[in-house]
Enzyme design. Structure first.
Site, PDB file in Angstrom:
ATOM      1  N   ASP A  74       0.824  -1.198   0.000  1.00 18.51           N
ATOM      2  CA  ASP A  74       0.000   0.000   0.000  1.00 18.51           C
ATOM      3  C   ASP A  74       0.871   1.267   0.000  1.00 18.51           C
ATOM      4  OD1 ASP A  74      -2.695   1.178   0.374  1.00 18.51           O
ATOM      5  OD2 ASP A  74      -1.897   1.818   2.310  1.00 18.51           O
TER       6      ASP A  74
ATOM      7  N   GLU B  93       1.790   0.256  -4.901  1.00 16.94           N
ATOM      8  CA  GLU B  93       0.777   1.232  -5.299  1.00 16.94           C
ATOM      9  C   GLU B  93       1.421   2.611  -5.470  1.00 16.94           C
ATOM     10  OE1 GLU B  93      -3.443   3.116  -3.699  1.00 16.94           O
ATOM     11  OE2 GLU B  93      -1.795   2.712  -2.306  1.00 16.94           O
TER      12      GLU B  93
END
Length: 638
Positions: free
Chosen positions: A352, A381
């Site tokens: 993330d 990400e």
């Protein structure tokens, strides 16, 4: 616990200072009583033998443990250093685990300045599979992304846990818990497999003991505990095992940037720099959120102030920003992630908010994992629509600043935005399908385009059906093009039944809506097809045929790519390997088009028979090809 006289142990005595002390061997004195009181925490809770990296650092948490020494008597295990933290209730213990060390249990003996001893039994386990057999996701995979709380409630008995802060279930509250869980995923593996997906990425399922919005999972309050409202660690292991039986890969969503504000260590932080802005936090002062200027990672002109505000600012107030420049924090994160790889036998990691942590740490983190698991994969990400910024993070990129990420894959936000824009625009010389053509041309900037992860949407953006104006034809066109590109593909759950957030576009709670049929007494059931509209059924069948063809297509997995600039509202992409050619034709014309095939003569397809992947009909590649309607045509020579 019994300690035999004559065994040489390693003892490091801490003299109340913060420095690390080198180990000194001495014998155990059995005359001092040993307390068998359990320590509050030892993390990682166990480890394995046989890693390339023979070092292990234990976080030990207990009242007053910081003034203790530590000893181990086990063949092949040596205490090399003991580190006292700033808090007196922590000790960080460095172990060296020799390559010859056998699996087994051993006692760690702690002795404080008053001579009181405590023991903790630690275990080194055998690794179940070899490092080389941890094979990560790649361009042959189609990944099914799930928000577990919103997919299916397989075990209603775990919906509410009175020991946690959020104790309600309310399916009418978009930001409340709805009850989906691990068993809900496990029970519907047949459905996901039938759709043609080969991997599953659930958003985080570790405990989020937060007072509200705990359903999403990104505010972890313990990095070693599964949220009991999702199930148990055994449930998680069962999911992994059942997936392996179906030759599917489990991808774990991990967060190196932050934790939840109710994480257990927030009441007693080990070091003065364990989290960013810790001085302000402890003084009760206002904290700064990140400026979210992710370009500071690549920008050669970026100011130090902007860099600091990006990397040290908190993502949001409820998510303390972890300081990966603290070497103990860095070790903690790396070891935790390896622990989960081994525990669940993962097929990949999704990291993330990749640009937010310290980028040198992220290079070390990815490098440590890929060194241990050479066939593994990680996707980061990077939410940027600039392909240059995305390319910066991919392994092997010759960056001007010399940065090497050790990261195989990152997320193709640029292409996602481009495809939506192209399909929604009117056709002209510089708008419409030509944007997709130009977007794919940017692949020269990637070291390996096929490792980039493309997706129609995800859990943080409007559903693709919503983005494409709730138009089924355009949704099919977007998904088909992405499925045929040289990419790894990810699809969000419910795309196949046209889930939408059109009532409140962009609302995260609505984006993560319940999958129909995941709860008892649902009147519509996407798993069985009961109650679906004609359009939903058509989309579900389209996805099933597309994904199942893609699953076995070598041309799509690793074939040559050739595309032709759009003309007259038609864009054609070819993927070829051996005797298999796949043709993806995107047509924006409402009326009949007779596509002149002479333009594609360099593909040497004249006279070949193609089969329509969706309709099953056959067509000869001669003269012209009739395109009767607006939409996508998918052809294959197989």
């Amino acid at each position: 616990m019994k300690y035999h006289i004559g065994i040489v142990l390693v003892l490091i005595t801490l003299l109340g200072c913060k420095e690390s002390k080198e180990q000194q061997p001495m014998e155990v004195d059995k005359t001092i009583p040993v307390s068998n009181t359990s320590l509050e925490r030892v993390e990682p809770p166990h480890w394995w033998v046989g890693f390339k990296n023979t070092k292990l650092q234990l976080l030990v948490k207990d009242d007053g443990i910081g003034g203790s020494s530590a000893q181990v008597a086990y063949p092949g295990v040596m205490v090399t250093k003991v580190h006292q933290a700033d808090s007196p209730n922590y000790l960080f213990l460095d172990l060296e685990i020799d390559s010859t060390t056998k699996p087994g249990k051993f006692d760690v003996l702690f002795e404080d300045e008053n001579g009181t001893k405590k023991t903790h039994t630690y275990e080194l386990k055998s690794r179940i599979i070899s490092a080389e057999d941890y094979v990560g996701f790649d361009s042959s995979d189609a990944i099914y992304l799930i928000t577990p709380d919103r997919f299916a409630n397989g075990d209603p008995s775990n919906d509410i846990n009175e020991n946690l802060r959020e104790t309600t279930i309310n399916r009418n509250d978009d930001y409340g818990r709805h009850g989906g869980d691990i068993k809900g995923i496990t029970q519907h593996l047949d459905y996901i497999e039938k759709l043609g997906f080969t991997a599953i990425w659930p958003t985080p399922m570790l405990i989020n003991d937060m007072p509200q919005s705990s359903y999403h999972g990104y505010a972890m309050t313990d990095f070693y505990q599964v949220d009991p409202r999702f199930g148990s660690l055994e449930d998680y292991k069962t999911l992994s095992q059942k997936m392996q039986e179906k030759d599917m890969k489990l991808i774990m969503d991990m967060v190196a940037n932050h934790c939840g504000s109710n994480h257990w260590w927030m009441d007693d932080l080990p070091f003065k720099d364990w989290v960013n802005q810790q001085d302000a936090l402890e003084a009760g002062q206002r904290l700064k959120n990140s400026n979210h200027r992710r370009t500071v990672n690549q920008d050669t002109y970026a100011s130090k102030k902007d860099q600091a505000e990006m990397n040290e600012g908190w993502f949001v107030r409820a998510m303390p920003d972890l300081n990966q420049r603290n070497p103990f924090m860095a070790n903690y994160i790396i070891q935790n992630n390896i622990w989960w790889i081994e525990t669940l036998q993962l097929g990949g990691i999704r990291q993330d908010t990749y640009p937010y942590p310290d980028k040198d740490f992220m290079s070390d983190w990815a490098g440590a994992i890929m060194t241990e698991y050479p066939n593994f994969n990680i996707v980061g990400e990077e939410w940027s629509t600039n392909p240059l910024l995305v390319a910066y993070w991919q392994e092997g990129q010759k960056n001007k600043d010399g940065y090497e990420s050790n990261l195989k894959s990152t997320m193709d936000f640029p292409m996602q935005k481009t495809i939506v824009q192209a399909l929604n625009e009117e056709e002209s010389w510089g708008t419409g399908l030509v944007r997709m053509y130009d977007g794919l041309a940017n692949d020269f900037g990637y070291t390996r385009p096929e490792d980039i992860l493309v997706f129609p949407d995800n859990h943080d953006m409007s559903r693709i059906y919503t983005q494409l104006e709730e138009n089924l034809t355009k949704t099919e066109m977007a998904l088909a093009y992405m499925a045929c590109m040289p990419r790894t593909l990810q699809v969000y759950y419910g795309t196949e039944v046209l889930l939408s957030d059109a009532k409140k576009p962009g609302d995260h709670g609505l984006i993560r809506t319940d999958f129909p049929g995941g709860w008892e007494n649902d009147t519509v059931n996407g798993f069985t097809g009961e109650g679906l509209s004609d359009e939903q059924t058509k989309m579900q069948e389209f996805v099933m045929k597309l994904m199942n063809y893609r699953k076995h297509s070598e041309a799509i997995h690793k074939g040559e790519t050739v595309h032709f600039a759009p003309e007259n509202g038609v864009y054609v992409l070819f993927r070829t390997m051996g005797d298999e050619t796949v043709v993806c034709i995107l047509n924006k014309n409402e009326e009949l088009v007779e596509l002149d095939l002479k333009r594609f003569s360099e593909m040497n397809l004249r006279g070949k028979t193609f089969h329509n992947i969706i309709s099953g009909k056959s067509v000869q590649w001669n003269g012209t090809l009739k395109l009767n309607n607006k939409g996508v045509t998918l052809l294959t020579t197989k």
